[in-house]
Design an enzyme around this catalytic site. Structure first.
Site, short mmCIF file in Angstrom:
data_model
loop_
_atom_site.label_atom_id
_atom_site.label_comp_id
_atom_site.label_asym_id
_atom_site.label_seq_id
_atom_site.Cartn_x
_atom_site.Cartn_y
_atom_site.Cartn_z
N ILE A 1 54.19 -0.44 26.55
CA ILE A 1 55.47 -0.96 26.06
C ILE A 1 56.35 -1.44 27.21
CG2 ILE A 1 56.68 1.24 25.97
CD1 ILE A 1 57.86 0.24 23.24
N TYR B 1 49.15 1.86 22.17
CA TYR B 1 50.03 1.70 23.32
C TYR B 1 50.83 2.96 23.58
CZ TYR B 1 54.28 0.82 20.49
OH TYR B 1 55.35 0.92 19.65
N CYS B 2 51.21 3.10 24.84
CA CYS B 2 52.11 4.16 25.28
C CYS B 2 53.12 3.52 26.21
CB CYS B 2 51.33 5.30 25.94
SG CYS B 2 50.44 4.82 27.42
N ARG B 3 53.63 4.26 27.15
CA ARG B 3 54.64 3.70 28.06
C ARG B 3 53.99 2.74 29.04
NH1 ARG B 3 57.89 3.96 32.46
NH2 ARG B 3 60.11 3.85 31.99
#
Length: 112
Positions: free
Chosen positions: A76, A48-50
């Site tokens: 996220i 995951y990232c932003r």
């Protein structure tokens, strides 16, 4: 993840420090190629990232190396918007990018 998948956060250091999902390992995208040995190839990995761009790149790179890799849908941001907890207590989703990192470090940018 309840069935043994690894959770990997590919965001920048300032984003990780601001707030993260419990149980995640931090492997920034820029370091991923040199640190893939830290990911168990025999277990699925969720990245995951932003919002999904960096994790999509990470999924492609790991899948090309034979990993069973997927991304967390909506990153996220989606996690936090669903009301799910972030660490540390009071954690928040930080802006990405160098300017945001500097502003956060100087404490001139309020938490998002």
């Amino acid at each position: 993840m309840d069935e043994g998948a690894q959770l990997v956060d590919v965001r920048a250091e300032h984003e990780w420090e601001a707030g993260r999902i419990a149980g995640a390992t931090h492997l920034p995208l820029a370091e991923l190629s040199e640190r893939t040995g830290e990911i168990d190839k025999d277990r699925p990995v969720v990245l995951y990232c932003r919002g999904g761009t960096r994790s999509s790149m990470a999924v492609e790179a790991l899948a090309a190396e034979g990993y069973d890799a997927a991304k967390l849908s909506e990153g996220i941001v989606g996690w936090a918007e669903a009301g799910l907890a972030l660490e540390p207590e009071g954690g928040h989703v930080a802006e990405s990018g160098e300017a945001a990192s500097i502003l956060h470090a100087q404490k001139r940018l309020p938490p998002s």
